[in-house]
Design a protein around this motif. Structure first.
Motif, mmCIF file in Angstrom:
data_model
loop_
_atom_site.group_PDB
_atom_site.id
_atom_site.type_symbol
_atom_site.label_atom_id
_atom_site.label_comp_id
_atom_site.label_asym_id
_atom_site.label_seq_id
_atom_site.Cartn_x
_atom_site.Cartn_y
_atom_site.Cartn_z
ATOM 1 N N GLY A 141 0.606 -1.206 0.603
ATOM 2 C CA GLY A 141 -0.075 -0.462 -0.274
ATOM 3 C C GLY A 141 0.993 1.547 -0.385
ATOM 4 N N LYS A 142 1.860 1.602 -0.536
ATOM 5 C CA LYS A 142 2.912 2.244 -0.304
ATOM 6 C C LYS A 142 1.958 3.163 -1.227
ATOM 7 C CE LYS A 142 7.101 0.210 -0.315
ATOM 8 N NZ LYS A 142 6.594 -1.607 -0.548
ATOM 9 N N ARG A 143 1.770 2.697 -2.790
ATOM 10 C CA ARG A 143 1.303 4.791 -3.309
ATOM 11 C C ARG A 143 -0.174 4.993 -2.452
ATOM 12 N NH1 ARG A 143 -1.238 3.275 -9.308
ATOM 13 N NH2 ARG A 143 1.166 1.582 -8.814
ATOM 14 N N ALA A 144 -1.044 4.334 -2.395
ATOM 15 C CA ALA A 144 -1.878 5.033 -1.246
ATOM 16 C C ALA A 144 -1.943 5.682 -0.021
ATOM 17 C CB ALA A 144 -3.002 3.645 -1.066
ATOM 18 N N ALA A 297 0.509 10.029 8.656
ATOM 19 C CA ALA A 297 0.473 9.653 7.515
ATOM 20 C C ALA A 297 2.016 9.055 6.684
ATOM 21 C CB ALA A 297 -0.560 10.751 6.243
ATOM 22 N N LEU A 298 2.772 10.295 7.250
ATOM 23 C CA LEU A 298 4.058 10.034 6.685
ATOM 24 C C LEU A 298 4.043 8.705 7.685
ATOM 25 C CD1 LEU A 298 5.144 13.347 6.560
ATOM 26 C CD2 LEU A 298 5.139 12.144 4.957
ATOM 27 N N SER A 299 3.762 8.309 8.732
ATOM 28 C CA SER A 299 4.595 7.014 9.364
ATOM 29 C C SER A 299 4.433 5.428 8.958
ATOM 30 C CB SER A 299 3.982 7.313 10.772
ATOM 31 O OG SER A 299 4.528 8.151 12.008
ATOM 32 N N GLN A 300 2.772 6.060 7.930
ATOM 33 C CA GLN A 300 2.565 4.556 7.467
ATOM 34 C C GLN A 300 2.894 4.580 6.147
ATOM 35 O OE1 GLN A 300 -0.309 2.717 8.480
ATOM 36 N NE2 GLN A 300 0.218 1.548 6.882
ATOM 37 N N VAL A 301 3.597 6.030 5.505
ATOM 38 C CA VAL A 301 4.399 6.019 4.296
ATOM 39 C C VAL A 301 5.999 4.292 4.696
ATOM 40 C CG1 VAL A 301 5.422 6.509 3.111
ATOM 41 C CG2 VAL A 301 3.561 7.616 3.352
ATOM 42 N N GLU A 302 6.291 5.123 6.069
ATOM 43 C CA GLU A 302 7.598 4.756 6.130
ATOM 44 C C GLU A 302 7.160 3.302 6.328
ATOM 45 O OE1 GLU A 302 10.506 5.596 5.250
ATOM 46 O OE2 GLU A 302 9.937 7.660 5.051
ATOM 47 N N ARG A 303 6.387 2.798 7.375
ATOM 48 C CA ARG A 303 5.652 1.222 7.171
ATOM 49 C C ARG A 303 5.482 0.803 6.468
ATOM 50 N NH1 ARG A 303 1.886 2.383 10.662
ATOM 51 N NH2 ARG A 303 3.342 2.286 12.885
ATOM 52 N N ALA A 304 4.892 1.276 4.841
ATOM 53 C CA ALA A 304 4.769 -0.048 4.237
ATOM 54 C C ALA A 304 6.411 -0.354 3.474
ATOM 55 C CB ALA A 304 3.475 1.321 2.928
ATOM 56 N N GLY A 305 7.060 0.841 3.602
ATOM 57 C CA GLY A 305 8.241 0.987 2.873
ATOM 58 C C GLY A 305 8.887 -0.095 3.804
#
Length: 458
Positions: A141-144, A297-305
């Motif tokens: 889910g990186k793009r979302a 939301a940025l934390s979620q981006v890094e978690r998806a990373g």
């Protein structure tokens, strides 16, 4: 205050009331429902004629009631309109919103495929050539997550512009009312100079007639010179007030003519609990909430990373020696043995906690600022009403009594000078209290964010 006092305003208040009828200034937060304060007591000031230009530094001082400059008159609505059209901070905020739109667009774009070629063996008869297309596939889910964070960044830019807009408009309101106060301060000083010159002429006549000591003439001359200094200072304050207001739209004080407004109308005062309830929807708090959501939301981006991406390869292989083409398929996935994005995730999580702490700090800071602005408004309103209802009538009455007594030889000139100085100070304090009240009301508007602020310039 006597009925006669209420019926006959001074030229100062008459000018203000006349301007009030011609101007069309929309009220700010908490419409000005209070009736205008009573007219300043009349007497010697009411009888004062227009002041002729003075020598030296005061040669350019305009007569009482004359336009301050050749520029067109300026209303509060006109000042706010200029600020909204030309303020550089607001223009920068609008550009930031546009820039964040690009970030949202970019966040939703898929990664580009890769075209690769591989040549084995430099000899043509035995050469093998491979051409393949590598297509990365994002997982987790990186793009979302990126789009969500970018959209919140766009929302934060909009909320930041709203905060900045409220602050700029509040500064413009405060600066405009400071300009009104500076105009009236100059007019009061000009009228006081007329009184001082009249006292000097009377003292000179009495000295020539042998009724007073030459010391009285010297005192009257010093008093007149002191008022000239006050007039010069008032002119400087007026120029500074014009420059301060014009700077909000990138102009100069020369762009502003006479300001027309309602300085004598005190802004209304809501209860502090009511204001604290409105604080929940304040733009600055909304910005802090959005910033917290963006950080999360940025934390979620890094978690998806932390989830490895997949790369699918498809192509063709030409074997010159065998004289045939072969299909090539591939699949690649990183092995998260060392880099699991743990550092960036930790950073993002800590920044989320920082944003939460900043939200709590903003709530406490705004509550304190709102309470201080409410107290400042209450104090300024009380001072203005007390000065208008009690101090100014008393100072005016004392001056008239001293002047009349001096004409009949019952009082000394020093009594007239002291009474005149007291009256000037009282009128100046009244103007300062009125300006402080409007400034405090503008601070409250800036904190709470006035829903009708846009309508004030339409």
């Amino acid at each position: 205050m006597t009925p006669e006092t209420q019926a006959v305003p001074t030229p100062l208040m008459a000018t203000v009331l006349a301007l009030s009828g011609a101007a069309s200034v929309a009220p700010h937060q908490g419409a000005h429902t209070d009736a205008p304060s009573a007219a300043t007591p009349h007497g010697a000031l009411a009888d004062a004629p227009s002041v002729a230009p003075h020598q030296g530094a005061l040669a350019d001082a305009p007569p009482v009631g004359a336009p301050v400059s050749a520029a067109a008159p300026l209303s509060l609505a006109g000042a706010l309109s200029r600020v909204l059209q030309a303020n550089t901070d607001l223009r920068a905020g609008a550009l930031e919103i546009d820039a964040q739109s690009g970030a949202v667009l970019q966040a939703g774009v898929a990664p580009n495929p890769e075209l690769a070629t591989l040549v084995e063996d430099a000899r043509e008869p035995t050469r093998t050539t491979t051409v393949q297309l590598n297509v990365p596939i994002e997982l987790g889910g990186k793009r979302a997550a990126r789009v969500n964070a970018a959209q919140l960044g766009h929302d934060a830019a909009g909320a930041g512009l709203a905060v900045k807009r409220n602050a700029v408009l509040a500064s413009a309101r405060a600066a405009f009312h400071d300009l009104l106060a500076a105009q009236q301060r100059q007019q009061i000083a000009a009228e006081s100079l007329t009184l001082a010159n009249g006292a000097l002429a009377a003292a000179t006549k009495r000295v020539l007639a042998g009724k007073n000591s030459p010391v009285d003439e010297t005192r009257a001359r010093i008093a007149a010179s002191s008022v000239k200094v006050d007039l010069a200072q008032a002119a400087g304050e007026l120029a500074g007030a014009k420059n301060h207001l014009a700077a909000l739209w990138g102009g100069t004080g020369r762009d502003i003519g006479r300001a027309e407004g309602y300085l004598d109308r005190l802004p209304t005062r809501a209860s502090l609990p009511h204001l604290m309830e409105q604080l929940k929807a304040a733009p600055a708090l909304r910005l802090a909430h959005i910033e917290l959501a963006r950080r999360q939301a940025l934390s979620q981006v890094e978690r998806a990373g932390r989830v490895p991406d997949l790369t699918v390869s498809i192509g063709a292989k030409r074997d010159q020696q065998a004289g045939r083409n072969q299909a090539v398929f591939g699949l690649a996935i990183p092995l998260p043995l060392f880099d699991r994005n743990q550092g960036k995730l930790h950073e993002a999580l800590q920044r989320s906690e920082k944003a939460r702490a900043e939200l709590d700090g903003a709530r406490a800071r705004l509550s304190n600022e709102l309470a201080q602005a409410h107290e400042a408004l209450s104090v300024a309103r009380e001072q203005a009403q007390l000065l208008n209802d009690e101090v100014l009538p008393g100072a005016q009455s004392a001056y008239e009594a001293a002047r009349t007594g001096f004409e009949y030889g019952k009082f000394n000139l020093i009594d007239v000078i002291d009474a005149q100085r007291t009256l000037l100070q009282a009128r100046t304090q009244h103007l300062r209290a009125l300006a402080d009240a409007h400034r405090a009301a503008a601070d409250i508007d800036s904190i709470l964010g006035v829903p009708g602020a846009a309508q004030t310039v339409e």
